[in-house]
Design a protein around this motif. Structure first.
Motif, PDB file in Angstrom:
ATOM      1  N   VAL A   1       0.844  -1.201   0.000  1.00 49.44           N
ATOM      2  CA  VAL A   1       0.000   0.000   0.000  1.00 49.44           C
ATOM      3  C   VAL A   1       0.880   1.253   0.000  1.00 49.44           C
ATOM      4  O   VAL A   1       0.622   2.200  -0.758  1.00 49.44           O
ATOM      5  CB  VAL A   1      -0.964  -0.003   1.215  1.00 49.44           C
ATOM      6  N   SER A   2       1.930   1.254   0.812  1.00 50.59           N
ATOM      7  CA  SER A   2       2.826   2.426   0.865  1.00 50.59           C
ATOM      8  C   SER A   2       3.441   2.699  -0.500  1.00 50.59           C
ATOM      9  O   SER A   2       3.539   3.858  -0.928  1.00 50.59           O
ATOM     10  CB  SER A   2       3.954   2.201   1.869  1.00 50.59           C
ATOM     11  N   ALA A   3       3.874   1.631  -1.179  1.00 45.38           N
ATOM     12  CA  ALA A   3       4.493   1.773  -2.496  1.00 45.38           C
ATOM     13  C   ALA A   3       3.470   2.348  -3.488  1.00 45.38           C
ATOM     14  O   ALA A   3       3.779   3.273  -4.249  1.00 45.38           O
ATOM     15  CB  ALA A   3       5.011   0.430  -2.988  1.00 45.38           C
ATOM     16  N   ALA A   4       2.236   1.816  -3.464  1.00 48.58           N
ATOM     17  CA  ALA A   4       1.201   2.250  -4.407  1.00 48.58           C
ATOM     18  C   ALA A   4       0.823   3.708  -4.164  1.00 48.58           C
ATOM     19  O   ALA A   4       0.714   4.493  -5.110  1.00 48.58           O
ATOM     20  CB  ALA A   4      -0.025   1.347  -4.281  1.00 48.58           C
TER      21      ALA A   4
ATOM     22  N   LEU B   1       1.223   9.428  -6.008  1.00 48.19           N
ATOM     23  CA  LEU B   1       1.449  10.836  -5.683  1.00 48.19           C
ATOM     24  C   LEU B   1       2.615  11.457  -6.448  1.00 48.19           C
ATOM     25  O   LEU B   1       2.764  12.674  -6.459  1.00 48.19           O
ATOM     26  CB  LEU B   1       1.677  10.985  -4.174  1.00 48.19           C
ATOM     27  N   VAL B   2       3.439  10.606  -7.098  1.00 50.63           N
ATOM     28  CA  VAL B   2       4.607  11.136  -7.827  1.00 50.63           C
ATOM     29  C   VAL B   2       4.238  12.244  -8.819  1.00 50.63           C
ATOM     30  O   VAL B   2       4.864  13.302  -8.829  1.00 50.63           O
ATOM     31  CB  VAL B   2       5.395   9.998  -8.520  1.00 50.63           C
TER      32      VAL B   2
ATOM     33  N   VAL C   1       7.377   9.974  -1.030  1.00 52.95           N
ATOM     34  CA  VAL C   1       7.943   8.978  -0.095  1.00 52.95           C
ATOM     35  C   VAL C   1       7.439   9.231   1.321  1.00 52.95           C
ATOM     36  O   VAL C   1       7.103   8.307   2.064  1.00 52.95           O
ATOM     37  CB  VAL C   1       9.486   9.012  -0.136  1.00 52.95           C
ATOM     38  N   LEU C   2       7.340  10.521   1.679  1.00 50.17           N
ATOM     39  CA  LEU C   2       6.879  10.867   3.027  1.00 50.17           C
ATOM     40  C   LEU C   2       5.435  10.440   3.286  1.00 50.17           C
ATOM     41  O   LEU C   2       5.053  10.229   4.432  1.00 50.17           O
ATOM     42  CB  LEU C   2       7.023  12.366   3.258  1.00 50.17           C
ATOM     43  N   SER C   3       4.640  10.311   2.191  1.00 45.89           N
ATOM     44  CA  SER C   3       3.248   9.891   2.376  1.00 45.89           C
ATOM     45  C   SER C   3       3.189   8.521   3.058  1.00 45.89           C
ATOM     46  O   SER C   3       2.219   8.177   3.721  1.00 45.89           O
ATOM     47  CB  SER C   3       2.533   9.829   1.027  1.00 45.89           C
ATOM     48  N   ALA C   4       4.277   7.752   2.914  1.00 48.87           N
ATOM     49  CA  ALA C   4       4.315   6.427   3.536  1.00 48.87           C
ATOM     50  C   ALA C   4       4.220   6.509   5.056  1.00 48.87           C
ATOM     51  O   ALA C   4       3.700   5.603   5.710  1.00 48.87           O
ATOM     52  CB  ALA C   4       5.597   5.697   3.130  1.00 48.87           C
ATOM     53  N   ALA C   5       4.699   7.622   5.627  1.00 47.45           N
ATOM     54  CA  ALA C   5       4.608   7.778   7.079  1.00 47.45           C
ATOM     55  C   ALA C   5       3.142   7.854   7.502  1.00 47.45           C
ATOM     56  O   ALA C   5       2.746   7.299   8.531  1.00 47.45           O
ATOM     57  CB  ALA C   5       5.363   9.023   7.523  1.00 47.45           C
ATOM     58  N   LEU C   6       2.318   8.523   6.680  1.00 45.41           N
ATOM     59  CA  LEU C   6       0.885   8.614   6.980  1.00 45.41           C
ATOM     60  C   LEU C   6       0.222   7.242   6.825  1.00 45.41           C
ATOM     61  O   LEU C   6      -0.651   6.877   7.611  1.00 45.41           O
ATOM     62  CB  LEU C   6       0.206   9.641   6.065  1.00 45.41           C
ATOM     63  N   VAL C   7       0.665   6.509   5.799  1.00 45.92           N
ATOM     64  CA  VAL C   7       0.130   5.150   5.617  1.00 45.92           C
ATOM     65  C   VAL C   7       0.452   4.311   6.856  1.00 45.92           C
ATOM     66  O   VAL C   7      -0.379   3.555   7.353  1.00 45.92           O
ATOM     67  CB  VAL C   7       0.702   4.493   4.338  1.00 45.92           C
ATOM     68  N   ALA C   8       1.659   4.494   7.396  1.00 44.65           N
ATOM     69  CA  ALA C   8       2.055   3.736   8.592  1.00 44.65           C
ATOM     70  C   ALA C   8       1.192   4.116   9.794  1.00 44.65           C
ATOM     71  O   ALA C   8       0.819   3.247  10.603  1.00 44.65           O
ATOM     72  CB  ALA C   8       3.532   3.984   8.902  1.00 44.65           C
TER      73      ALA C   8
ATOM     74  N   THR D   1       8.859  14.256 -11.690  1.00 42.31           N
ATOM     75  CA  THR D   1       7.462  14.043 -11.321  1.00 42.31           C
ATOM     76  C   THR D   1       6.752  13.168 -12.360  1.00 42.31           C
ATOM     77  O   THR D   1       5.533  13.129 -12.414  1.00 42.31           O
ATOM     78  CB  THR D   1       6.700  15.385 -11.193  1.00 42.31           C
ATOM     79  N   ALA D   2       7.531  12.481 -13.206  1.00 45.97           N
ATOM     80  CA  ALA D   2       6.928  11.576 -14.189  1.00 45.97           C
ATOM     81  C   ALA D   2       7.210  10.127 -13.785  1.00 45.97           C
ATOM     82  O   ALA D   2       8.159   9.844 -13.060  1.00 45.97           O
ATOM     83  CB  ALA D   2       7.516  11.858 -15.563  1.00 45.97           C
TER      84      ALA D   2
END
Lengths: 182, 103
Positions: free
Chosen positions: A145-148, A153-154, A163-170, B58-59
């Protein structure tokens, strides 16, 4: 910085065009586990007399995955535990930093790191660090899920932030696990 | 902006370690904090793997890095040590590019 995953992450985020804040936050969130290592090491590294401030300051720097793993195999407060911690921590500290220095000097001699496949070595390094941590299904699910989420978001966020969004997933995963275990 | 990140990051990483030795145990004994700290590396490392494999700025792009990652996974399944895993990925990507099979 002496904690491998954080070092890689800092360089990785900066290399991908992320800002200082995103790079530092990612590195520190990854390094937060060292606080808990230090906490669990306290009884193992206990000395008969109160330790000096210098000893605690030095001991803190050597607190990493490997030195913790080696120390807790021995009885709490034993000389073996302290020796295992010190020997592992110091050996890795010296070799790791020699390696970092060689890498930093060697990189200047390269023209395009892509020709050597070095850009592929980066994710490989991260997955090698991740692999032994995937101990059960919920952790594998968290990783996927963190990877997806990060990939999704890229295109929308500045480099470094996905990458930081993974902290929220955690954080969400922690709540789910807490609810399930009660 | 590399050195500020290195210096602030290094200082922060050290202080986190030191905190574990000097902060009263009760503060860090929090069950929720403990669980979260165990989950953070898994989530962040997985996100780093994904982003470093597929992103160019960003791609999103599929290139030789994905083949390198696949090779790394095979090496991990075969219980190869860290350096071998990294080397296998780099060599795979380099060979694919040298032969023109991938960008």
């Amino acid at each position: 910085m002496f904690t491998g995953a954080s070092q890689f992450a800092l360089v990785g985020v900066l290399g991908a065009g992320g800002g200082v804040l995103a790079a530092v936050l990612t590195a520190l969130l990854l390094g937060a586990r060292n606080s808990l290592y230090a906490l669990s090491l306290r009884p193992y590294l206990r000395t008969p007399t109160a330790p000096s401030t210098w000893r605690i300051l030095g001991q803190a720097q050597l607190t990493i995955d490997e030195s913790t793993a080696m120390a807790i195999r021995y009885p709490e407060g034993s000389r073996q535990a302290r020796h295992a911690f010190l020997a592992t921590g110091l050996a890795i500290f010296v070799l790791w930093n020699i390696g970092t220095l060689i890498g930093a000097l060697g990189a200047a001699a390269l023209d395009d790191p892509r020709t050597l496949g070095l850009d592929a070595a980066v994710p490989a390094g991260f997955i090698a660090l991740l692999w032994p941590r995937l101990r059960d299904r919920s952790l594998i699910a968290l990783a996927l899920v963190s990877a997806a989420v990060a990939l999704a978001l890229v295109p929308v966020l500045q480099p470094g932030l996905p990458v930081l969004s993974a902290a929220l997933v955690a954080v969400v995963a922690e709540r789910l696990i807490a609810r399930r275990s009660t | 902006m590399i050195w500020p990140a290195v210096i602030i990051g290094s200082l922060g990483a050290y202080l986190l370690k030191l905190a574990g030795y000097v902060v009263p145990e009760r503060v860090l004994e929090n069950e929720r904090l403990r669980r979260l700290t165990a989950l953070l590396p898994v989530a962040l490392l997985a996100a780093l793997v994904a982003v470093q494999t597929f992103s160019v700025g960003t791609a999103l792009q599929v290139d030789a890095r994905l083949a390198g990652l696949a090779a790394a996974i095979v090496a991990l399944i075969l219980r190869a040590p860290f350096l071998v895993v990294v080397l296998v990925a780099a060599v795979t990507a380099a060979v694919l590019r040298a032969t023109g099979l991938s960008v």
